[in-house]
Design a protein around this motif. Structure first.
Motif, PDB file in Angstrom:
ATOM      1  N   TYR A  20       0.585  -1.018  -0.419  1.00 18.13           N
ATOM      2  CA  TYR A  20      -0.455   0.224   0.190  1.00 18.13           C
ATOM      3  C   TYR A  20       0.723   1.198  -0.226  1.00 18.13           C
ATOM      4  O   TYR A  20       0.257   2.262  -0.804  1.00 18.13           O
ATOM      5  CB  TYR A  20      -0.500  -0.206   0.885  1.00 18.13           C
ATOM      6  CG  TYR A  20      -2.010  -0.925   1.342  1.00 18.13           C
ATOM      7  CD1 TYR A  20      -2.143  -1.925   0.022  1.00 18.13           C
ATOM      8  CD2 TYR A  20      -2.823  -0.692   2.010  1.00 18.13           C
ATOM      9  CE1 TYR A  20      -3.360  -2.381   0.538  1.00 18.13           C
ATOM     10  CE2 TYR A  20      -3.685  -1.814   2.699  1.00 18.13           C
ATOM     11  CZ  TYR A  20      -4.151  -2.716   1.309  1.00 18.13           C
ATOM     12  OH  TYR A  20      -5.481  -3.966   1.254  1.00 18.13           O
ATOM     13  N   ASP A  21       1.753   1.187   1.106  1.00 19.02           N
ATOM     14  CA  ASP A  21       2.526   2.818   1.049  1.00 19.02           C
ATOM     15  C   ASP A  21       3.202   2.610  -0.180  1.00 19.02           C
ATOM     16  O   ASP A  21       4.157   3.618  -1.059  1.00 19.02           O
ATOM     17  CB  ASP A  21       3.916   2.312   2.061  1.00 19.02           C
ATOM     18  CG  ASP A  21       3.548   2.408   3.368  1.00 19.02           C
ATOM     19  OD1 ASP A  21       1.898   3.171   3.928  1.00 19.02           O
ATOM     20  OD2 ASP A  21       3.740   2.569   4.364  1.00 19.02           O
ATOM     21  N   GLU A  22       4.189   1.594  -0.876  1.00 21.14           N
ATOM     22  CA  GLU A  22       4.345   1.510  -2.028  1.00 21.14           C
ATOM     23  C   GLU A  22       4.101   1.852  -3.202  1.00 21.14           C
ATOM     24  O   GLU A  22       4.646   3.165  -4.527  1.00 21.14           O
ATOM     25  CB  GLU A  22       5.201   0.406  -2.576  1.00 21.14           C
ATOM     26  CG  GLU A  22       5.721  -0.207  -3.630  1.00 21.14           C
ATOM     27  CD  GLU A  22       6.046  -1.301  -4.521  1.00 21.14           C
ATOM     28  OE1 GLU A  22       5.826  -1.922  -6.113  1.00 21.14           O
ATOM     29  OE2 GLU A  22       6.074  -1.794  -3.537  1.00 21.14           O
ATOM     30  N   LEU A  23       2.820   2.343  -3.111  1.00 20.03           N
ATOM     31  CA  LEU A  23       1.790   2.938  -4.292  1.00 20.03           C
ATOM     32  C   LEU A  23       0.920   3.811  -3.813  1.00 20.03           C
ATOM     33  O   LEU A  23       1.214   4.516  -4.971  1.00 20.03           O
ATOM     34  CB  LEU A  23       0.467   1.614  -4.899  1.00 20.03           C
ATOM     35  CG  LEU A  23       0.715   0.534  -4.643  1.00 20.03           C
ATOM     36  CD1 LEU A  23      -0.116  -1.106  -5.345  1.00 20.03           C
ATOM     37  CD2 LEU A  23       1.716   0.472  -6.552  1.00 20.03           C
ATOM     38  N   THR A  24       1.145   4.578  -2.480  1.00 18.39           N
ATOM     39  CA  THR A  24       0.284   5.758  -2.444  1.00 18.39           C
ATOM     40  C   THR A  24       0.929   6.601  -1.694  1.00 18.39           C
ATOM     41  O   THR A  24       0.639   7.581  -2.270  1.00 18.39           O
ATOM     42  CB  THR A  24      -0.646   5.114  -1.053  1.00 18.39           C
ATOM     43  OG1 THR A  24       0.292   5.092   0.294  1.00 18.39           O
ATOM     44  CG2 THR A  24      -2.538   5.084  -1.599  1.00 18.39           C
ATOM     45  N   LEU A  25       2.324   6.686  -1.570  1.00 15.87           N
ATOM     46  CA  LEU A  25       3.285   7.237  -0.817  1.00 15.87           C
ATOM     47  C   LEU A  25       4.403   7.984  -1.811  1.00 15.87           C
ATOM     48  O   LEU A  25       4.721   7.184  -2.855  1.00 15.87           O
ATOM     49  CB  LEU A  25       4.384   6.979  -0.200  1.00 15.87           C
ATOM     50  CG  LEU A  25       3.452   5.867   1.320  1.00 15.87           C
ATOM     51  CD1 LEU A  25       4.850   5.827   2.408  1.00 15.87           C
ATOM     52  CD2 LEU A  25       3.442   7.511   2.296  1.00 15.87           C
TER      53      LEU A  25
END
Length: 380
Positions: free
Chosen positions: A370-375
């Protein structure tokens, strides 16, 4: 372990995720429930879009998530309902082929692309025209997903062959076993269930799963003929419902087989605790819930060497070819007569289960995706 963020790309509010679940088999539904609880505990806002029956069975709201009823259909009304829920999401995570297809339709045509993560729990199978339709759906989903998480290596390989841009092996944990209620005697469960099922003084063999062709119950009934010669005769209990119930029951009665169909049960953990062996005769399985539950419960398992089962259980089960009733029957007879081998499988099962990801590790992997795709990415 590297800490993972629960914040949106702007850092002003919690990450808003939508989990999309269809009818959901036991594995995917339990996974979404476990994932929702772990994400909420880490400050993520979770909305589960699933049929109301799934909410009743798995209590997503009890895990701290919001629940929105979205039917299993891919008709315009269901897709529009899902699109409305996803409008404010930072990321959408769909589970299973049909739920993922609805998510692809709901997110299609948006000016700002919302990342779509797909967890592929198992392959759907069909024959004739429906098989072609499933292949079309697979291609559409794999190409529409930002990241595909496959629960077995086979599924990851198939996702890549089918057009996935980014396919990875998923960490998927089985939720922990049910703990005894206050005042409940765990040692009293086994004799009580054996008496209820009519298995007192005889071996109890347990199989769990929907009564469908791919589960291999026709092979199980073929094998059960051989067990009638044993003394005492083992009792086979099959927990599950499905379209083959009437046909299976008719065979059991016509052939006098030592098999009971007990319908859908919510005490599978207790059934396994009462069992001498667990049976998994399926033609195809990905990350079998029964196999995991059996090894966790230290119940020797006889399973087919199909799909993701060998990868999941390693040397901690007796594996037989799918469709070979004689091999299945012989493996059961051999184990019932060999207490040392049963104990060996219990010990190997405990060691194998210890290699599987925990619920915390599963949530951590998902959050890292999730972080990879949203940060936001730093400028180079």
């Amino acid at each position: 372990m590297t800490p993972v963020s629960s914040h949106s790309p702007h850092g002003q509010s919690p990450l808003r995720t939508v989990q999309v679940l269809g009818g959901g088999n036991a594995g995917s539904s339990a996974h979404v429930r476990s994932l929702a609880a772990g994400l909420v505990a880490r400050g993520v806002k979770v909305t589960v879009c699933a049929p109301v029956e799934a909410e009743r069975a798995y209590d997503f709201t009890g895990a701290g998530a919001d629940h929105v009823h979205v039917p299993r259909s891919s008709d315009p009304v269901a897709v529009a309902a899902l699109r409305a829920v996803c409008a404010d999401a930072d990321l959408v995570h769909a589970h299973g082929l049909h739920a993922s297809f609805r998510a692809v339709l709901a997110l299609g045509g948006r000016r700002v692309r919302t990342p779509l993560v797909v967890t592929w729990h198992d392959r759907a199978h069909a024959e004739g025209p429906r098989a072609h339709l499933l292949r079309v759906l697979e291609r559409r989903v794999m190409r529409g997903a930002t990241v595909v998480l496959g629960t077995t290596s086979d599924l990851v390989d198939r996702a890549r062959r089918t057009g996935a841009r980014d396919a990875r092996l998923a960490a998927v944990a089985l939720p922990g076993p049910r703990r005894p209620a206050p005042g409940e005697d765990p040692d009293g469960v086994r004799p009580k269930l054996q008496a209820e099922l009519g298995a007192t003084g005889r071996p109890l063999l347990v199989a769990v799963g929907s009564l469908e062709r791919h589960r291999g119950y026709h092979v199980l009934l073929d094998a059960a003929r051989a067990w009638r010669r044993l003394d005492p005769v083992p009792l086979v209990v099959v927990a599950g419902e499905g379209p083959l119930r009437a046909a299976l029951q008719r065979r059991i009665e016509d052939e006098g087989l030592p098999v009971r169909l007990v319908g859908r049960r919510d005490d599978v953990t207790d059934l396994l605790a009462a069992a001498d062996l667990a049976l998994l005769p399926s033609r195809r399985e990905a990350r079998s819930v029964l196999a995991q539950a059996a090894l966790h419960a230290r119940v020797p398992l006889v399973a087919t060497d199909a799909g993701g089962i060998p990868e999941l259980v390693g040397d901690a089960a007796e594996l037989v070819p799918y469709g070979d009733a004689e091999a299945l029957a012989e493996a059961v007879v051999r184990l019932l007569g060999d207490p040392r081998r049963r104990q060996d499988l219990r010990e190997k099962g405990t060691r194998q289960a210890a290699t599987w990801p925990t619920e915390d590790e599963t949530v951590a992997q998902v959050l890292s995706v999730y972080d990879e795709l949203t940060l936001p990415r730093p400028f180079v």
